[in-house]
Scaffold this motif. Structure first.
Motif, PDB file in Angstrom:
ATOM      1  N   CYS A 284      -3.493   0.225 -11.240  1.00 14.53           N
ATOM      2  CA  CYS A 284      -4.161   1.445 -10.646  1.00 14.53           C
ATOM      3  C   CYS A 284      -3.677   1.721  -9.294  1.00 14.53           C
ATOM      4  O   CYS A 284      -3.688   2.976  -8.931  1.00 14.53           O
ATOM      5  CB  CYS A 284      -5.638   0.560 -10.413  1.00 14.53           C
ATOM      6  N   GLY A 285      -2.984   0.935  -8.655  1.00  7.64           N
ATOM      7  CA  GLY A 285      -2.480   0.971  -7.301  1.00  7.64           C
ATOM      8  C   GLY A 285      -1.070   2.206  -7.297  1.00  7.64           C
ATOM      9  O   GLY A 285      -1.139   3.186  -6.675  1.00  7.64           O
ATOM     10  N   SER A 286      -0.381   1.736  -8.479  1.00  9.40           N
ATOM     11  CA  SER A 286       0.769   2.580  -8.639  1.00  9.40           C
ATOM     12  C   SER A 286       0.366   3.908  -8.993  1.00  9.40           C
ATOM     13  O   SER A 286       1.050   4.748  -8.491  1.00  9.40           O
ATOM     14  CB  SER A 286       1.739   1.968  -9.410  1.00  9.40           C
ATOM     15  N   SER A 287      -0.590   4.085  -9.681  1.00 13.15           N
ATOM     16  CA  SER A 287      -0.970   5.352 -10.229  1.00 13.15           C
ATOM     17  C   SER A 287      -1.537   6.074  -9.176  1.00 13.15           C
ATOM     18  O   SER A 287      -1.541   7.278  -9.041  1.00 13.15           O
ATOM     19  CB  SER A 287      -2.006   5.312 -11.689  1.00 13.15           C
ATOM     20  N   THR A 288      -2.635   5.560  -8.492  1.00 12.67           N
ATOM     21  CA  THR A 288      -3.392   6.290  -7.456  1.00 12.67           C
ATOM     22  C   THR A 288      -2.489   6.473  -6.384  1.00 12.67           C
ATOM     23  O   THR A 288      -2.545   7.839  -5.534  1.00 12.67           O
ATOM     24  CB  THR A 288      -4.391   5.464  -6.673  1.00 12.67           C
TER      25      THR A 288
ATOM     26  N   ILE B 276       0.377   0.296  -3.747  1.00 17.53           N
ATOM     27  CA  ILE B 276       0.074   1.842  -3.864  1.00 17.53           C
ATOM     28  C   ILE B 276       1.129   2.603  -3.322  1.00 17.53           C
ATOM     29  O   ILE B 276       1.110   3.964  -3.464  1.00 17.53           O
ATOM     30  CB  ILE B 276      -1.131   1.960  -2.687  1.00 17.53           C
ATOM     31  N   SER B 277       2.120   1.985  -2.834  1.00 14.97           N
ATOM     32  CA  SER B 277       3.289   2.791  -2.401  1.00 14.97           C
ATOM     33  C   SER B 277       4.753   2.886  -3.037  1.00 14.97           C
ATOM     34  O   SER B 277       5.744   3.308  -2.909  1.00 14.97           O
ATOM     35  CB  SER B 277       3.692   2.520  -0.898  1.00 14.97           C
ATOM     36  N   VAL B 278       4.524   1.915  -4.356  1.00 16.74           N
ATOM     37  CA  VAL B 278       5.801   1.701  -5.130  1.00 16.74           C
ATOM     38  C   VAL B 278       6.407   2.991  -5.750  1.00 16.74           C
ATOM     39  O   VAL B 278       7.403   3.031  -5.849  1.00 16.74           O
ATOM     40  CB  VAL B 278       5.360   0.521  -6.143  1.00 16.74           C
ATOM     41  N   SER B 279       5.457   3.835  -6.099  1.00 17.37           N
ATOM     42  CA  SER B 279       5.959   5.089  -6.908  1.00 17.37           C
ATOM     43  C   SER B 279       6.736   6.162  -6.006  1.00 17.37           C
ATOM     44  O   SER B 279       7.413   6.865  -6.172  1.00 17.37           O
ATOM     45  CB  SER B 279       5.012   5.764  -7.550  1.00 17.37           C
TER      46      SER B 279
ATOM     47  N   SER C 262      -8.876   4.455 -15.172  1.00 18.04           N
ATOM     48  CA  SER C 262      -9.920   4.606 -14.376  1.00 18.04           C
ATOM     49  C   SER C 262     -11.107   3.323 -15.157  1.00 18.04           C
ATOM     50  O   SER C 262     -11.919   2.807 -14.309  1.00 18.04           O
ATOM     51  CB  SER C 262     -11.021   5.812 -14.607  1.00 18.04           C
ATOM     52  N   ILE C 263     -10.957   3.011 -16.471  1.00 17.62           N
ATOM     53  CA  ILE C 263     -11.559   1.886 -17.018  1.00 17.62           C
ATOM     54  C   ILE C 263     -11.471   0.787 -16.455  1.00 17.62           C
ATOM     55  O   ILE C 263     -12.193  -0.344 -16.030  1.00 17.62           O
ATOM     56  CB  ILE C 263     -11.538   2.007 -18.447  1.00 17.62           C
ATOM     57  N   LEU C 264     -10.098   0.478 -16.370  1.00 14.28           N
ATOM     58  CA  LEU C 264      -9.447  -0.576 -15.668  1.00 14.28           C
ATOM     59  C   LEU C 264     -10.178  -0.951 -14.310  1.00 14.28           C
ATOM     60  O   LEU C 264     -10.746  -1.975 -13.662  1.00 14.28           O
ATOM     61  CB  LEU C 264      -8.092  -0.801 -15.511  1.00 14.28           C
ATOM     62  N   PHE C 265     -10.152   0.041 -13.639  1.00 12.23           N
ATOM     63  CA  PHE C 265     -10.725   0.104 -12.223  1.00 12.23           C
ATOM     64  C   PHE C 265     -12.151  -0.225 -12.097  1.00 12.23           C
ATOM     65  O   PHE C 265     -12.772  -0.986 -11.315  1.00 12.23           O
ATOM     66  CB  PHE C 265     -10.572   1.700 -11.419  1.00 12.23           C
ATOM     67  N   LEU C 266     -12.902   0.372 -13.182  1.00 13.77           N
ATOM     68  CA  LEU C 266     -14.395   0.200 -13.289  1.00 13.77           C
ATOM     69  C   LEU C 266     -14.560  -1.165 -13.446  1.00 13.77           C
ATOM     70  O   LEU C 266     -15.681  -1.699 -13.092  1.00 13.77           O
ATOM     71  CB  LEU C 266     -14.939   1.069 -14.454  1.00 13.77           C
ATOM     72  N   MET C 267     -13.992  -1.882 -14.667  1.00 10.88           N
ATOM     73  CA  MET C 267     -14.249  -3.133 -15.080  1.00 10.88           C
ATOM     74  C   MET C 267     -14.002  -4.197 -13.833  1.00 10.88           C
ATOM     75  O   MET C 267     -14.601  -5.025 -13.918  1.00 10.88           O
ATOM     76  CB  MET C 267     -13.283  -3.541 -16.347  1.00 10.88           C
ATOM     77  N   GLU C 268     -13.009  -3.802 -13.097  1.00  5.98           N
ATOM     78  CA  GLU C 268     -12.844  -4.882 -11.959  1.00  5.98           C
ATOM     79  C   GLU C 268     -13.790  -4.890 -10.766  1.00  5.98           C
ATOM     80  O   GLU C 268     -14.127  -5.602 -10.333  1.00  5.98           O
ATOM     81  CB  GLU C 268     -11.387  -4.489 -11.128  1.00  5.98           C
ATOM     82  N   LEU C 269     -14.323  -3.611 -10.612  1.00  6.93           N
ATOM     83  CA  LEU C 269     -15.313  -3.301  -9.716  1.00  6.93           C
ATOM     84  C   LEU C 269     -16.682  -3.749 -10.307  1.00  6.93           C
ATOM     85  O   LEU C 269     -17.455  -4.555  -9.404  1.00  6.93           O
ATOM     86  CB  LEU C 269     -15.526  -1.787  -9.437  1.00  6.93           C
TER      87      LEU C 269
ATOM     88  N   PHE D 217      -7.094  -8.251  -7.414  1.00  5.06           N
ATOM     89  CA  PHE D 217      -7.052  -7.059  -7.917  1.00  5.06           C
ATOM     90  C   PHE D 217      -6.907  -5.955  -6.718  1.00  5.06           C
ATOM     91  O   PHE D 217      -5.874  -5.128  -6.753  1.00  5.06           O
ATOM     92  CB  PHE D 217      -8.265  -6.677  -8.773  1.00  5.06           C
ATOM     93  N   LEU D 218      -7.834  -6.083  -5.700  1.00  6.27           N
ATOM     94  CA  LEU D 218      -8.033  -5.401  -4.607  1.00  6.27           C
ATOM     95  C   LEU D 218      -6.731  -5.552  -3.854  1.00  6.27           C
ATOM     96  O   LEU D 218      -6.167  -4.584  -3.292  1.00  6.27           O
ATOM     97  CB  LEU D 218      -9.173  -5.901  -3.490  1.00  6.27           C
ATOM     98  N   TYR D 219      -5.922  -6.848  -3.628  1.00  8.08           N
ATOM     99  CA  TYR D 219      -4.748  -6.969  -2.696  1.00  8.08           C
ATOM    100  C   TYR D 219      -3.745  -6.194  -3.607  1.00  8.08           C
ATOM    101  O   TYR D 219      -2.990  -5.302  -2.975  1.00  8.08           O
ATOM    102  CB  TYR D 219      -4.374  -8.334  -2.943  1.00  8.08           C
ATOM    103  N   PHE D 220      -3.386  -6.301  -4.849  1.00 10.02           N
ATOM    104  CA  PHE D 220      -2.578  -5.736  -5.302  1.00 10.02           C
ATOM    105  C   PHE D 220      -2.673  -4.169  -5.729  1.00 10.02           C
ATOM    106  O   PHE D 220      -1.635  -3.314  -5.663  1.00 10.02           O
ATOM    107  CB  PHE D 220      -2.202  -6.121  -6.956  1.00 10.02           C
ATOM    108  N   PHE D 221      -3.941  -3.771  -5.527  1.00  7.91           N
ATOM    109  CA  PHE D 221      -4.186  -2.102  -5.594  1.00  7.91           C
ATOM    110  C   PHE D 221      -3.492  -1.574  -4.248  1.00  7.91           C
ATOM    111  O   PHE D 221      -2.769  -0.663  -4.416  1.00  7.91           O
ATOM    112  CB  PHE D 221      -5.781  -2.074  -5.516  1.00  7.91           C
ATOM    113  N   GLY D 222      -3.831  -2.421  -3.015  1.00 12.17           N
ATOM    114  CA  GLY D 222      -3.427  -1.783  -1.983  1.00 12.17           C
ATOM    115  C   GLY D 222      -1.807  -1.997  -2.091  1.00 12.17           C
ATOM    116  O   GLY D 222      -1.529  -1.177  -1.251  1.00 12.17           O
ATOM    117  N   GLN D 223      -1.369  -3.293  -2.518  1.00 12.86           N
ATOM    118  CA  GLN D 223      -0.001  -3.778  -2.087  1.00 12.86           C
ATOM    119  C   GLN D 223       1.047  -2.754  -2.882  1.00 12.86           C
ATOM    120  O   GLN D 223       2.036  -2.437  -2.409  1.00 12.86           O
ATOM    121  CB  GLN D 223       0.367  -4.983  -2.228  1.00 12.86           C
TER     122      GLN D 223
END
Length: 836
Positions: free
Chosen positions: A583-587, A456-459, A410-417, A448-454
Motif C-alpha cells: 500500500c505504501g509503495s503504491s500510494t 511511502i518514498s521507496v518508489s 485498496s482491499i488490502l488497505f480496507l482489511m487492515e483498517l 501495517f501503519l508503520y510500513f505504510f509510512g516508512q
C-alpha cells in the motif's frame, strides 16, 4: 465465543464501516485517478505526436532537398499550421466540456542541437533554451533502442508544463539536427482530472447509500433487537461487514474499469481520425495539382511511414473512385497495387469488409482544384484506416490489469483498517465476566501503519536524490543516487544488534516507540534536507529507526506466543509488513505525481505517528518489562560475551545462518528484486508488470504463509519445512533457466512466493536450547543482521555471475547449489547439533 450487540454498538459499527469505506474508496480513487491520468496523458499526447510527426516528415523531406534547419524559410508558418491542427483536432476536450481556455499555453517550437529554440509559435520562447531536465530526457529517449520505443514516453513534465519531443534527423545518416517540441500547460489535464473526480464523488455517494441500506438491514433484520436474540459470533459479523465492503469496492472498481476502457477507445479513434485528416489533406493537395490518384509517386512509402509511428494502426489503403485498391501499407510491407482488375466481384467484396466494422475509418478524397478551389461532386478516391484489434485488446488488457491491481491494493488497505476497528470495539463486545487479553495479532495494525509510512518514498527516493544531486567525494552520479537506499539498509542492519539486548532486558515497547520516533524524525529531516548530504544523513535515522521498530515487533510476538503459535505470530507479523509495503509503495508514487516528492515525506511521518497513536491506545496492557525471575534456569537469558560467542559458533546456528538465511535473502533480493526487473525490462516488457509481479509475491506472505504457519507450529521437526522451502526455491531457478521468457519469469516469482511461505527458520532457531540461554530478541537480531548481509550481497552476486552472460547458465548452477545447500542443512539438523 458469543458477543452482545446492543443498538449503540450497531450504530458505531455502521458509522465505523462507512468511515472505513470512505477511506478505502478515497484510496481507490487516488490510485485509479492516477492510472486514468496516465492513460489520458499518454493517449492524448500520442495523438499530438501523430500531428507532430506529420510536420517532422515535412521538415525532414525539405532538409533532404538541401534546406538548412538553422535557415529554414517558412518554418514558422508550418509551426503555426501544426498548432492550428492541434487545436482543431482536439475533440476529446470538447466532448467532455472541459472548462477553461484549451487554446491557451499551447505552442509548437523547433530547437537545434544546442537545445536553444530557434523557431516557435510563441515569440517569447525564441532564443530560450529547453530546461536542462527536459533536454536530457529527450536525448535519452531518442537514443532508446527500437524495441523499447513504445515503452518510454516521449513527453516530460517540468514544473507545470508538458513537453512533447520528436527528433529531427538527417534521413540518410540518422544524425540529430534538432528537436520538434510541443509545449502545453497542465491546465487541460487538471481540468480533465477535476471532472473525473466529481464523477467519482457521485459514484461514491451512490455506493455509500447502498452500503448503509445493506448494513442496516443486516443489523436490524438478521440480528433482532430482542434480548434473547442479541448474540452473534464475532467471526460471522466480521465476515458479513467485510463482504459488504468488498462488494462496494468491487462495484466501484468495475465502474472505474469501464471508464478506463471508454476513455482509451475514444482517444484511439480520435487519433485515427487525426491521422486520416492529415493524410487526406496531403493527398487532396496533390490531386488538386492535377496529379492522377494512380500516379502518386512513392505514396505507399508515405503510408508506411505513418504506420511505422502509429502502433494502434494495422493497415492503410488508398482506393480510387471505383474502390480499387491502389496503395497499401501494413506492419510488414508497403506496396503499390496492380492497376488492372480482372476480378471485379472480388474487389467489391474486399471493399465492403470495412463498412461493417468499428475498427475501420473511411475518408473520401475531394481532390479540390488549386485553381478554382472547387471540389468535384463525386469523391476522387477513398482512404481506409484499420485500427489494430490486437494492439487495442492488448492495451485494454493492460487497463484491466491496472484496475485489478488498484482493487487488490485498496482491499488490502480496507482489511487492515477493519482489523483496527475491531480492536477498538473488542472491549465493548467482549462477553460479560471475561477479561480482555492482548493477542499476538494486536501488533499487526501498528506494523501495517508503520510500513505504510516508512515505504511511502521507496518508489521515488533515487529520483528525489537526483533533484538534490551535487558531486562529492569523487563519486559518480549513479552511485550518489543510490546512497540514500544504501544508508537506510546499512543502519537498518546495525540497529537490530542494539535492539535485541534492549528488548530482552527492557521489553518490546521502549525499542518500538524509539524506532517510531526516530523514523518519523528521519522523514521530517528528509523533508527539510537542503542538499544531498543532509538527505543521506536523514536516511540513517530512518534506517536505524526501522531496525528498532521491526525488532521490537518481533519481540512482542515472541512474548505473546508459545511453541505452538510462534510461527503463526511471526508470519502474521510479516503479512502486516507486506500489506503496508504494498500500500505504501503504491500510494507514494501516486502522491508524488500530485503533490511533489518533498511533501510525501511529511505524509509518511504523519502515518508513522498514527502507528504511535494506535500502539499507545491498544497495546498499553502489553507494555511491561519481561519477567525473568520466575524463569527456569535453563531458559533465563544470559548477557555475557561468552554466551554470545557460544551462540554464533553453535553448529545449528551456523547452519541456519549460512545454509538458510544468507542464501534465501540473496535469492530474494538478488534474483527477485534485482535480476528479474532488469530481465523483464530487457525483453521489452513494461514497468507495471514488474510492480504487479512483486505485489503478487507479497500476497503469498499475506495470505498463504499464515496457513502454512499452523502446520509449522504443530511440527516437532521444523527443519523439514526449511528443506522444503530450499527445494522449491531451487525449482524456481530451474524453471527460469529451462524455459526463459516472460511466462517463466512470472512462474519463477510465483514459485519463490510459495517457497517463502514456508517461513520456519526463525521458529526453528527460537526453539533451540542455545537460543533460550541467549535470549530470543538477541537471537532474532543476529539473524536479522545476517539477512541484511544477504540482501546487500544478492545484487552483487547476481550482477557478477549472471547479468551480461549469454544463456544465463549461472542460474542453473545456482539452482543446483540451492538444492545442495538445503539438503546439507537437512542432514545437519537431523544430527541434533543443538548444544545444551
Amino acid at each position: 465465543m458469543q458477543y452482545t450487540y446492543n443498538n449503540g454498538i450497531k450504530f458505531k459499527l455502521i458509522i465505523s464501516s462507512i468511515g472505513l469505506l470512505l477511506l478505502a474508496l478515497g484510496f481507490n480513487t487516488l490510485l485509479s485517478l492516477s492510472s486514468l491520468e496516465d492513460i489520458y496523458v499518454g493517449s492524448t499526447f500520442s495523438k499530438y505526436s501523430a500531428i507532430g510527426s506529420d510536420l517532422k516528415r515535412n521538415i525532414e523531406k525539405s532538409l533532404k532537398f538541401g534546406k538548412k534547419l538553422d535557415k529554414f524559410v517558412g518554418l514558422n508558418d508550418l509551426l503555426q499550421k501544426t498548432r492550428q491542427h492541434l487545436l482543431d483536432q482536439d475533440m476529446l476536450a470538447l466532448s467532455r466540456n472541459l472548462r477553461g481556455n484549451e487554446n491557451a499555453h499551447l505552442s509548437v517550437s523547433v530547437a537545434l542541437t544546442d537545445d536553444q529554440i530557434h523557431y516557435s509559435t510563441s515569440s517569447s520562447l525564441i532564443h530560450q533554451k529547453l530546461p536542462l531536465a527536459v533536454a536530457d530526457y529527450f536525448k535519452s529517449v531518442f537514443q532508446t533502442p527500437a524495441t523499447h520505443m513504445g515503452i518510454t514516453p516521449n513527453y516530460y513534465k517540468w514544473k507545470n508544463t508538458f513537453y512533447i519531443g520528436l527528433p529531427i534527423e538527417n534521413s540518410r545518416q540518422k544524425t540529430p539536427l534538432g528537436t520538434l517540441v510541443i509545449i502545453m500547460s497542465d491546465d487541460k489535464v487538471n481540468a480533465f482530472i477535476h471532472d473525473l473526480f466529481l464523477d467519482k464523488l457521485q459514484l461514491t455517494g451512490m455506493i455509500l447509500l447502498g452500503v448503509v441500506l445493506l448494513l442496516s438491514g443486516f443489523f436490524w433484520g438478521v440480528i433482532p433487537s430482542s434480548p434473547q436474540n442479541t448474540t452473534f459470533s464475532k467471526k460471522k459479523i466480521s465476515a458479513v461487514i467485510l463482504l459488504i465492503l468488498l462488494l462496494a469496492q468491487l462495484s466501484f472498481s468495475l465502474v472505474n474499469t469501464n471508464s478506463f476502457k471508454n476513455c482509451y477507445l475514444e482517444i484511439t479513434r480520435e487519433k485515427t481520425a487525426v491521422l486520416g485528416s492529415l493524410l487526406k489533406e496531403d493527398i487532396d493537395f496533390m490531386l488538386g495539382k492535377g496529379i492522377a490518384i494512380d500516379r502518386l509517386f512513392m505514396m505507399e512509402k508515405m503510408l508506411g511511414e505513418i504506420i511505422a509511428v502509429s502502433p494502434e494502426l494495422s493497415e492503410i489503403v488508398l482506393y480510387d473512385a471505383n474502390m480499387h485498391p491502389l496503395y497499401t501499407a501494413d506492419k510488414t510491407k508497403v506496396s503499390a497495387m496492380d492497376k488492372t482488375y480482372e476480378n471485379e466481384s472480388a474487389v467489391d467484396v474486399f471493399s465492403q469488409a470495412w463498412k461493417v466494422s468499428d475498427y475501420h475509418l473511411l475518408i473520401p478524397l475531394n481532390g479540390k482544384s488549386a485553381v478554382t478551389d472547387i471540389a468535384p461532386s463525386d469523391p476522387a478516391g477513398y482512404i481506409t484506416i484499420t485500427i489494430s484489434r490486437k494492439v487495442l485488446l492488448s492495451e485494454l488488457k493492460e487497463i484491466i490489469m491496472d484496475a485489478i491491481t488498484v482493487l487488490v491494493i485498496s482491499i488490502l488497505f480496507l482489511m487492515e483498517l477493519l482489523v483496527i476497528v475491531f480492536q477498538y470495539f473488542a472491549r465493548e463486545m467482549t462477553a460479560a465476566g471475561r477479561v480482555f487479553k492482548v493477542h499476538y495479532t494486536a501488533i499487526r495494525p501498528a506494523v501495517f501503519l508503520y510500513f505504510f509510512g516508512q515505504t511511502i518514498s521507496v518508489s521515488f527516493l533515487p529520483l528525489y536524490m537526483e533533484q538534490l544531486y551535487q558531486p562529492f567525494w569523487g563519486l559518480s552520479r549513479e552511485v550518489i543516487m543510490g546512497l540514500p537506499i544504501c544508508t537506510t539498509m546499512l543502519f537498518g542492519g546495525i540497529s537490530p544488534l542494539v535492539a535485541g539486548p534492549w528488548v530482552d532486558k527492557r521489553g518490546w515497547h521502549e525499542s518500538f516507540f524509539a524506532g517510531l520516533l526516530l523514523t518519523a524524525a528521519g522523514f521530517v529531516y528528509t523533508w527539510l534536507a537542503p542538499n544531498a548530504v543532509h538527505l543521506i544523513i536523514s536516511r540513517a535515522f530512518v534506517g536505524f529507526g526501522y531496525g528498532l521498530t521491526f525488532m521490537a515487533a518481533n519481540g512482542f510476538v515472541v512474548a505473546y506466543t508459545d511453541d505452538n503459535s510462534k510461527s503463526q505470530g511471526l508470519t502474521r507479523l510479516i503479512a502486516g509488513c507486506y500489506s503496508g509495503y504494498i500500500c505504501g509503495s503504491s500510494t507514494g508514487g501516486m502522491l508524488a505525481d500530485s503533490i511533489g516528492y518533498n511533501a510525501v515525506f511529511i505524509v509518511g511521518a504523519v502515518i508513522i505517528c498514527l502507528s504511535f497513536i494506535y500502539a499507545m491506545i491498544f497495546l498499553k496492557p502489553a507494555m511491561a518489562h519481561p519477567e525473568v525471575a520466575g524463569m527456569d534456569a535453563l531458559e533465563k537469558p544470559t548477557l555475557g560475551m561468552g554466551q554470545l560467542l557460544r551462540f554464533i559458533t553453535n553448529p545449528a546456528i551456523l547452519a541456519v545462518c549460512f545454509l538458510v538465511i544468507l542464501p534465501t535473502s540473496m535469492i530474494a533480493v538478488g534474483f527477485l528484486n534485482y535480476f528479474i526487473p532488469i530481465y523483464i525490462d530487457r525483453i521489452g516488457s513494461t514497468p507495471s508488470h514488474i510492480g504487479r509481479l512483486l505485489m503478487i509475491h507479497g500476497l503469498f506472505f499475506i495470505y498463504i504463509a499464515p496457513i502454512f504457519s499452523k502446520y509449522i507450529d504443530q511440527s516437532g521437526f521444523k527443519a523439514r519445512y526449511i528443506f522444503l522451502s530450499g527445494v522449491i526455491s531451487s525449482l524456481a531457478l530451474m524453471v527460469f533457466y529451462f524455459y526463459g521468457g516472460m511466462m517463466a519469469a512470472v512462474l519463477s516469482v510465483l514459485i519463490l512466493g510459495l517457497a517463502g511461505s514456508f517461513e520456519a527458520a526463525t521458529p526453528y532457531v527460537l526453539g533451540l536450547k542455545i537460543t533460550k540461554k541467549l535470549g530470543s530478541a538477541k537471537a532474532i537480531a543476529i539473524l536479522s543482521s545476517v539477512e541484511k548481509l544477504g540482501q546487500v550481497l544478492g545484487p552483487i552476486i547476481f550482477g557478477w555471475l549472471i547479468l551480461g552472460k549469454p544463456g544465463n547458465t549461472s542460474i542453473y548452477y545456482m539452482g543446483i547449489a540451492c538444492f545442495v545447500i538445503a539438503l546439507l542443512f537437512y542432514v545437519i539438523s537431523c544430527r541434533k547439533v543443538d548444544a545444551v
